[in-house]
Design a protein around this motif. Structure first.
Motif, PDB file in Angstrom:
ATOM      1  N   ILE A 148       0.880  -1.175   0.000  1.00  0.00           N
ATOM      2  CA  ILE A 148       0.000   0.000   0.000  1.00  0.00           C
ATOM      3  C   ILE A 148       0.915   1.222   0.000  1.00  0.00           C
ATOM      4  N   PRO A 149       0.674   2.188  -0.909  1.00  0.00           N
ATOM      5  CA  PRO A 149       1.591   3.330  -0.982  1.00  0.00           C
ATOM      6  C   PRO A 149       1.767   4.030   0.371  1.00  0.00           C
ATOM      7  N   THR A 150       2.953   4.553   0.598  1.00  0.00           N
ATOM      8  CA  THR A 150       3.236   5.284   1.845  1.00  0.00           C
ATOM      9  C   THR A 150       2.997   6.779   1.673  1.00  0.00           C
ATOM     10  N   HIS A 151       2.931   7.238   0.390  1.00  0.00           N
ATOM     11  CA  HIS A 151       2.752   8.664   0.104  1.00  0.00           C
ATOM     12  C   HIS A 151       1.678   8.849  -0.963  1.00  0.00           C
ATOM     13  N   TRP A 152       1.069  10.020  -0.949  1.00  0.00           N
ATOM     14  CA  TRP A 152       0.211  10.405  -2.074  1.00  0.00           C
ATOM     15  C   TRP A 152       1.057  11.215  -3.054  1.00  0.00           C
ATOM     16  N   VAL A 153       0.699  11.165  -4.340  1.00  0.00           N
ATOM     17  CA  VAL A 153       1.425  11.918  -5.371  1.00  0.00           C
ATOM     18  C   VAL A 153       0.726  13.264  -5.595  1.00  0.00           C
ATOM     19  N   ASN A 154       1.469  14.342  -5.392  1.00  0.00           N
ATOM     20  CA  ASN A 154       0.937  15.685  -5.623  1.00  0.00           C
ATOM     21  C   ASN A 154       1.458  16.197  -6.964  1.00  0.00           C
ATOM     22  N   LEU A 155       0.579  16.277  -7.949  1.00  0.00           N
ATOM     23  CA  LEU A 155       1.017  16.655  -9.297  1.00  0.00           C
ATOM     24  C   LEU A 155       1.260  18.158  -9.428  1.00  0.00           C
ATOM     25  N   LEU A 156       0.705  18.937  -8.480  1.00  0.00           N
ATOM     26  CA  LEU A 156       0.741  20.406  -8.579  1.00  0.00           C
ATOM     27  C   LEU A 156       2.127  20.964  -8.945  1.00  0.00           C
ATOM     28  N   PRO A 157       3.210  20.568  -8.222  1.00  0.00           N
ATOM     29  CA  PRO A 157       4.512  21.167  -8.558  1.00  0.00           C
ATOM     30  C   PRO A 157       5.046  20.756  -9.924  1.00  0.00           C
ATOM     31  N   ASP A 158       4.521  19.683 -10.506  1.00  0.00           N
ATOM     32  CA  ASP A 158       5.010  19.251 -11.826  1.00  0.00           C
ATOM     33  C   ASP A 158       4.269  19.920 -12.975  1.00  0.00           C
ATOM     34  N   LEU A 159       3.137  20.591 -12.671  1.00  0.00           N
ATOM     35  CA  LEU A 159       2.357  21.180 -13.752  1.00  0.00           C
ATOM     36  C   LEU A 159       3.080  22.391 -14.324  1.00  0.00           C
ATOM     37  N   GLU A 211       4.793  20.359  -2.184  1.00  0.00           N
ATOM     38  CA  GLU A 211       5.609  19.137  -2.095  1.00  0.00           C
ATOM     39  C   GLU A 211       5.149  18.110  -3.119  1.00  0.00           C
ATOM     40  N   PRO A 212       6.058  17.449  -3.807  1.00  0.00           N
ATOM     41  CA  PRO A 212       5.637  16.463  -4.815  1.00  0.00           C
ATOM     42  C   PRO A 212       5.029  15.184  -4.226  1.00  0.00           C
ATOM     43  N   GLU A 213       5.321  14.925  -2.939  1.00  0.00           N
ATOM     44  CA  GLU A 213       4.744  13.733  -2.297  1.00  0.00           C
ATOM     45  C   GLU A 213       4.342  14.092  -0.884  1.00  0.00           C
ATOM     46  N   ILE A 214       3.243  13.533  -0.418  1.00  0.00           N
ATOM     47  CA  ILE A 214       2.768  13.815   0.938  1.00  0.00           C
ATOM     48  C   ILE A 214       2.533  12.492   1.651  1.00  0.00           C
ATOM     49  N   GLU A 215       3.109  12.368   2.831  1.00  0.00           N
ATOM     50  CA  GLU A 215       3.034  11.092   3.547  1.00  0.00           C
ATOM     51  C   GLU A 215       1.595  10.767   3.967  1.00  0.00           C
ATOM     52  N   ILE A 216       1.218   9.520   3.819  1.00  0.00           N
ATOM     53  CA  ILE A 216      -0.126   9.086   4.227  1.00  0.00           C
ATOM     54  C   ILE A 216      -0.069   8.735   5.716  1.00  0.00           C
ATOM     55  N   PRO A 217      -0.936   9.357   6.552  1.00  0.00           N
ATOM     56  CA  PRO A 217      -0.881   9.042   7.988  1.00  0.00           C
ATOM     57  C   PRO A 217      -1.095   7.537   8.221  1.00  0.00           C
ATOM     58  N   GLU A 218      -0.376   7.010   9.197  1.00  0.00           N
ATOM     59  CA  GLU A 218      -0.420   5.565   9.475  1.00  0.00           C
ATOM     60  C   GLU A 218      -1.847   5.052   9.723  1.00  0.00           C
ATOM     61  N   PRO A 219      -2.689   5.790  10.538  1.00  0.00           N
ATOM     62  CA  PRO A 219      -4.054   5.278  10.766  1.00  0.00           C
ATOM     63  C   PRO A 219      -4.876   5.188   9.471  1.00  0.00           C
ATOM     64  N   VAL A 220      -4.572   6.032   8.497  1.00  0.00           N
ATOM     65  CA  VAL A 220      -5.289   5.967   7.208  1.00  0.00           C
ATOM     66  C   VAL A 220      -4.836   4.724   6.428  1.00  0.00           C
ATOM     67  N   ARG A 221      -3.538   4.479   6.447  1.00  0.00           N
ATOM     68  CA  ARG A 221      -3.035   3.262   5.765  1.00  0.00           C
ATOM     69  C   ARG A 221      -3.597   1.995   6.413  1.00  0.00           C
ATOM     70  N   GLU A 222      -3.764   2.050   7.748  1.00  0.00           N
ATOM     71  CA  GLU A 222      -4.360   0.905   8.467  1.00  0.00           C
ATOM     72  C   GLU A 222      -5.758   0.614   7.923  1.00  0.00           C
ATOM     73  N   VAL A 223      -6.553   1.683   7.734  1.00  0.00           N
ATOM     74  CA  VAL A 223      -7.915   1.480   7.208  1.00  0.00           C
ATOM     75  C   VAL A 223      -7.848   1.015   5.750  1.00  0.00           C
ATOM     76  N   TYR A 224      -6.926   1.582   4.979  1.00  0.00           N
ATOM     77  CA  TYR A 224      -6.792   1.169   3.571  1.00  0.00           C
ATOM     78  C   TYR A 224      -6.628  -0.359   3.452  1.00  0.00           C
TER      79      TYR A 224
END
Ligand SMILES: Cc1ncc(COP(=O)(O)O)c(C=O)c1O
Length: 454
Positions: A15-26, A63-76
């Motif tokens: 399960i990914p540890t980060h979300w991808v933020n495309l904003l800085p790449d646009l 930021e190009p990547e944002i860490e996914i909080p651990e409790p959210v990954r647990e639910v994922y």
């Protein structure tokens, strides 16, 4: 048994540890949202009455990547990583040389991709001490997802459900109530925005959003939660595309074209943004195709302007393709695609030619959905059925060209609560409601006097 692989599955540890933020790449500078009253660029403080600061910071993060909080990954872990399938039976049925893959988000408890962001949003609101979330729902998918997520983090959930969907899908309401939510038919008698729209009894996402925003703005213990369009919602959905990249690598293939449906743009963004980042960074040649309803053709027939996200004009103005914030689309069964605008980031990519868009009628869409169900088994939601229609066209194009093209489809949810629509289609009673260019022109005439976008 043949050696042909059908499913590509990742372990929970992937399960990914980060979300991808495309904003800085646009390319270019980000175009800011505008405050609905002053028409000046809206900053984080302007959003604070509705959203917790953690989500606002994600909304504007460089930021190009944002860490996914651990409790959210647990639910994922309850449903992620979701499976990637090779649609071998559909390929044979279509007699196409194309290799068709689909990433299936219908395995989540609510039956769609929507919990990917609902869980993240409920978590951050609970962390901020908020007690209740108010929201809208079109097809019922988003309301179900948020009701589910609120139940996990001890929040109350109040849902304004678009009238036409409320009538078409009573069991979506039961589902939300099972998770403890309160559901109102929109337009309702409970808010000024609802009372002002009595003459539109089928409702629209824009009206329902106004009702939910009004409730959230009037109570300190209540925040608003949106299931699409905003940057942070698209961000949360990027778990889909990151997993898909790993799964396509397992299959030893790269997609030539990635296809998804677009209502507000979140599942499309979630699947495509990690791939688009590769295109923007390394010049990869992947194509991206967005499918929308001909009855609500935001990307294919809308204008690129600043507009409100809701009917009453309570939300910030966003730069996007729009049919006009008070345009009320005809009540097609793909309730989740009945929205006048689309995610600003996605609109920018369409405008820049990175993403193509096509619109499809209701009957041709259900024809594609039934073909898919009869070969792959899964009964798709009416929303992703639009993307399936586009897949059939692309598979046919590959056949005409005699090329083994690789197609990746985002199958954003199942259609188990949409069987009334299938029933109408199978009985030959399904209508193809006309898009009214006249209504759109009238709605565009009521757009706010905002600066033109360069
Ligand atoms: C299954 C499904 N797919 C797609 C959508 C469209 O929303 P979005 O464009 O934000 O993915 C919805 C919206 O409710 C949905 O329920």
């Amino acid at each position: 048994m043949s050696e042909e692989n059908v499913k590509y599955l990742l372990p929970e540890s992937d399960i990914p540890t980060h979300w991808v933020n495309l904003l800085p790449d646009l390319p270019g500078d980000p175009i800011p949202p505008l405050h609905p009253g002053t028409l000046q660029p809206a900053g984080p403080d302007d959003l604070a009455p509705l959203f917790p600061m953690a989500l606002i910071l994600q909304e504007v993060s460089p930021e190009p990547e944002i860490e996914i909080p651990e409790p959210v990954r647990e639910v994922y872990k309850l449903w992620r990583p979701s499976p990637l399938f090779r649609a071998r039976r559909l390929e044979r049925e279509l007699d196409t040389p194309a290799h068709i893959y689909y990433k299936y988000e219908g395995v989540s408890p609510a039956g769609s991709h929507k919990p990917n962001t609902a869980v993240a949003q409920a978590y951050e609101n609970a962390q901020a001490g908020i007690k209740r979330l108010a929201t809208e729902t079109g097809a019922g998918q988003w309301g179900s997802a948020l009701a589910f997520a609120c139940s996990l983090f001890g929040l109350e959930c109040e849902v304004f459900m678009v009238g036409s969907s409320y009538d078409q899908k009573p069991y979506r309401r039961s589902m939300m109530e099972t998770w403890g939510a309160t559901v109102h038919r929109s337009p309702s008698e409970l808010t000024d925005s609802g009372r002002a729209n009595e003459e539109h009894p089928t409702g629209s996402l824009g009206i329902a959003i106004s009702e939910a925003v009004e409730v959230a703005a009037s109570r300190d213990d209540t925040n608003y939660s949106l299931g699409s369009v905003l940057n942070h919602v698209c961000l949360h959905q990027t778990v889909i595309g990151q997993e898909a990249i790993a799964q396509m690598a397992m299959a030893g293939e790269q997609p030539d074209v990635v296809i998804g449906c677009v209502g507000g743009g979140s599942n499309f963004a979630g699947l495509t943004f990690p791939f688009i980042r590769d295109v923007l960074r390394s010049g990869a040649k992947t194509r991206f195709l967005a499918a929308e309803p001909a009855a609500c053709p935001t990307l294919t027939r809308g204008v690129y302007r600043y507009d409100f996200g809701d009917t009453a004009g309570l939300t910030p103005l966003m730069p996007m393709y729009t049919l006009g914030h008070d345009f009320v689309p005809p009540p097609v069964h793909a309730g989740g695609l009945r929205y006048h605008g689309d995610a600003p980031m996605l609109c920018g990519l369409v405008r820049g030619g990175v993403v193509e868009a096509r619109a499809y009628g209701q009957n041709e869409t259900f024809e594609a959905a039934v073909r898919f169900a009869r070969s792959e088994g899964i009964i798709p939601g009416p929303e992703p059925a639009h993307a399936i229609r586009a897949v059939l066209e692309e598979a046919d194009a590959a056949k005409q060209a005699g090329e083994e093209r690789v197609i990746l489809l985002g199958l954003s949810g199942h259609g188990h609560f949409d069987l009334a629509a299938y029933d109408a289609f199978l009985a030959g009673r399904l209508e193809d409601p006309e898009f009214s260019a006249e209504d759109m022109e009238a709605a565009l005439g009521r757009l706010p006097e905002a600066p033109a976008i360069a």
